[in-house]
Design a protein around this motif. Structure first.
Motif, mmCIF file in Angstrom:
data_model
loop_
_atom_site.group_PDB
_atom_site.id
_atom_site.type_symbol
_atom_site.label_atom_id
_atom_site.label_comp_id
_atom_site.label_asym_id
_atom_site.label_seq_id
_atom_site.Cartn_x
_atom_site.Cartn_y
_atom_site.Cartn_z
ATOM 1 N N UNK A 1 7.740 4.729 11.509
ATOM 2 C CA UNK A 1 9.077 4.132 11.596
ATOM 3 C C UNK A 1 9.149 3.118 12.729
ATOM 4 N N UNK A 2 8.489 3.431 13.858
ATOM 5 C CA UNK A 2 8.443 2.472 14.966
ATOM 6 C C UNK A 2 7.784 1.166 14.532
ATOM 7 N N UNK A 3 6.789 1.264 13.660
ATOM 8 C CA UNK A 3 6.050 0.063 13.251
ATOM 9 C C UNK A 3 6.730 -0.691 12.119
ATOM 10 N N UNK A 4 7.269 0.016 11.116
ATOM 11 C CA UNK A 4 7.786 -0.637 9.922
ATOM 12 C C UNK A 4 9.311 -0.596 9.794
ATOM 13 N N UNK B 1 0.832 -1.206 0.000
ATOM 14 C CA UNK B 1 0.000 0.000 0.000
ATOM 15 C C UNK B 1 0.867 1.256 0.000
ATOM 16 N N UNK B 2 0.310 2.319 -0.563
ATOM 17 C CA UNK B 2 0.954 3.633 -0.488
ATOM 18 C C UNK B 2 0.110 4.505 0.434
ATOM 19 N N UNK B 3 0.750 5.048 1.455
ATOM 20 C CA UNK B 3 0.062 5.873 2.438
ATOM 21 C C UNK B 3 0.600 7.303 2.378
ATOM 22 N N UNK C 1 10.018 5.673 1.625
ATOM 23 C CA UNK C 1 9.207 6.887 1.744
ATOM 24 C C UNK C 1 9.882 8.050 1.037
ATOM 25 N N UNK C 2 9.075 9.069 0.711
ATOM 26 C CA UNK C 2 9.623 10.314 0.170
ATOM 27 C C UNK C 2 8.775 11.476 0.665
ATOM 28 N N UNK C 3 9.431 12.580 0.935
ATOM 29 C CA UNK C 3 8.736 13.769 1.431
ATOM 30 C C UNK C 3 7.912 14.392 0.310
ATOM 31 N N UNK C 4 6.726 14.883 0.663
ATOM 32 C CA UNK C 4 5.849 15.575 -0.301
ATOM 33 C C UNK C 4 5.277 16.818 0.372
ATOM 34 N N UNK C 5 4.647 17.647 -0.425
ATOM 35 C CA UNK C 5 3.992 18.868 0.085
ATOM 36 C C UNK C 5 4.947 19.720 0.919
ATOM 37 N N UNK C 6 6.155 19.892 0.368
ATOM 38 C CA UNK C 6 7.120 20.747 1.047
ATOM 39 C C UNK C 6 7.613 20.192 2.374
ATOM 40 N N UNK C 7 7.516 18.890 2.556
ATOM 41 C CA UNK C 7 8.007 18.275 3.792
ATOM 42 C C UNK C 7 6.972 18.176 4.888
ATOM 43 N N UNK D 1 5.539 3.629 1.321
ATOM 44 C CA UNK D 1 5.153 2.345 0.737
ATOM 45 C C UNK D 1 5.397 1.247 1.780
ATOM 46 N N UNK D 2 4.333 0.518 2.132
ATOM 47 C CA UNK D 2 4.436 -0.532 3.145
ATOM 48 C C UNK D 2 3.749 -1.799 2.647
#
Length: 330
Positions: free
Chosen positions: A264-267, A251-253, A273-279, A285-286
């Motif tokens: 990060x604690x879970x996966x 899935x993409x979240x 991952x990649x930053x979007x919307x200016x960070x 992707x998990x």
């Protein structure tokens, strides 16, 4: 007692005194060593103790001299460091699988691996909600039986139960035995699970060990197939929530930046991952097992996480939320 036997006992008692009463920070002076041996009816002189200490060093014991006034002797290298014993105590006391009594008994055994001065540092109490009030010996026996079957590459049979509305144990499959190929034991969320291949279902399933009874190692050899050989417990641990079975989905979240710690604690830190919307957010992707437990994890994060793809997962989650919401519609 013959002199030769006394000398052998003296050496053994000296080794035990150094092991139990000294550590890298705390030693015993020569007069103190002589006094403690005398308490065991073993007279000793300085010269003989020097020879004994050298003999123990030759044997491989890391007996060091602490430059204090007066000089002290200690066993510096131990089977376990204090930090390692602390970690073991924390793990035992934090386990929901263990009752308070079983936890105290195990901690007591762990403390014996430390010196007397270090044992005080291991006196701690961690309160665990949901811990059983008492420990059934059968819980430990069950784990041993399952481990034995895995090592022997044999199937195991058992009965599996659940609780009904009256909190009564009800056997699944009308009390019929389950016969499975045990693959490994996994500890998750305070419980032991048996991961096993079910010949009846042609699937790998997870069974709560504390809900298994009449466990017996079968004479039948364990199954061997591609599904079993391709099973990766590390991968399953990352994508399954509370050992809940479900369809494996990538899935993409979209995750708000302030919730990335939770992700990060879970996966794990290596999650894609990649930053979007200016960070202010990230696309993550998990790989997960679709289940009510996974949906519950998403719901806990509220509007801070959104399923972007696949559309089928997004739709299933929406229906799940609507079903819950409908229960609260007047």
């Amino acid at each position: 007692m013959a002199t030769n036997n006394k000398q052998k006992l003296k050496l053994l008692h000296l080794m035990d005194i150094l092991r139990t009463e000294t550590d890298p920070e705390h030693g015993l002076t020569m007069p103190q060593l002589i006094e403690k041996l005398a308490e065991q009816s073993l007279p000793a002189e300085r010269k003989s103790l020097y020879r004994d200490i050298e003999a123990l060093r030759d044997f491989g014991m890391d007996i060091r001299t602490l430059r204090k006034q007066p000089v002290q002797y200690c066993l510096a290298e131990r089977d376990f460091e204090l930090s390692q014993l602390t970690l073991l105590v924390d793990a035992v006391q934090s386990s929901k699988f263990l009752s308070d009594g079983a936890s105290r008994a195990l901690v007591k055994s762990i403390k014996l691996l430390a010196s007397t001065s270090e044992q005080d540092a291991l006196d701690k109490q961690v309160h665990v909600h949901g811990r059983p009030s008492r420990q059934n010996q059968s819980d430990f026996i069950a784990v041993d039986k399952l481990q034995d079957a895995i090592a022997d590459k044999r199937k195991v049979s058992f009965r599996y139960f659940k609780y009904d509305a009256n909190k009564t144990r009800v056997a699944r499959r009308a009390g019929a035995d389950h016969l499975v190929t045990p693959m490994n034991l996994t500890y998750s969320d305070g419980n032991y699970y048996l991961v096993a291949y079910s010949e009846d279902d042609k699937e790998i399933r997870n069974y709560r060990v504390d809900r298994m009874e009449y466990i017996e190692k079968s004479k039948e050899p364990a199954e061997h197939n591609e599904l079993i050989s391709s099973y990766d417990p590390e991968e399953i641990g990352k994508c399954a929530f509370s050992m809940y079975d479900g369809k494996r989905i990538t899935a993409k979240l979209r995750v708000n930046a302030d919730l990335m710690n939770v992700v990060i604690d879970r996966f794990g830190k290596d999650v894609s991952s990649k930053a979007v919307d200016g960070g202010s957010a990230a696309e993550v992707h998990v790989t997960v097992r679709e289940s009510p437990v996974f949906y519950g994890w998403l719901a806990m994060l509220g509007t801070g996480v959104e399923i972007l793809t696949p559309k089928s997962l997004r739709e299933d989650y929406r229906v799940w939320l609507e079903d819950i919401s409908s229960k609260y519609t007047d």
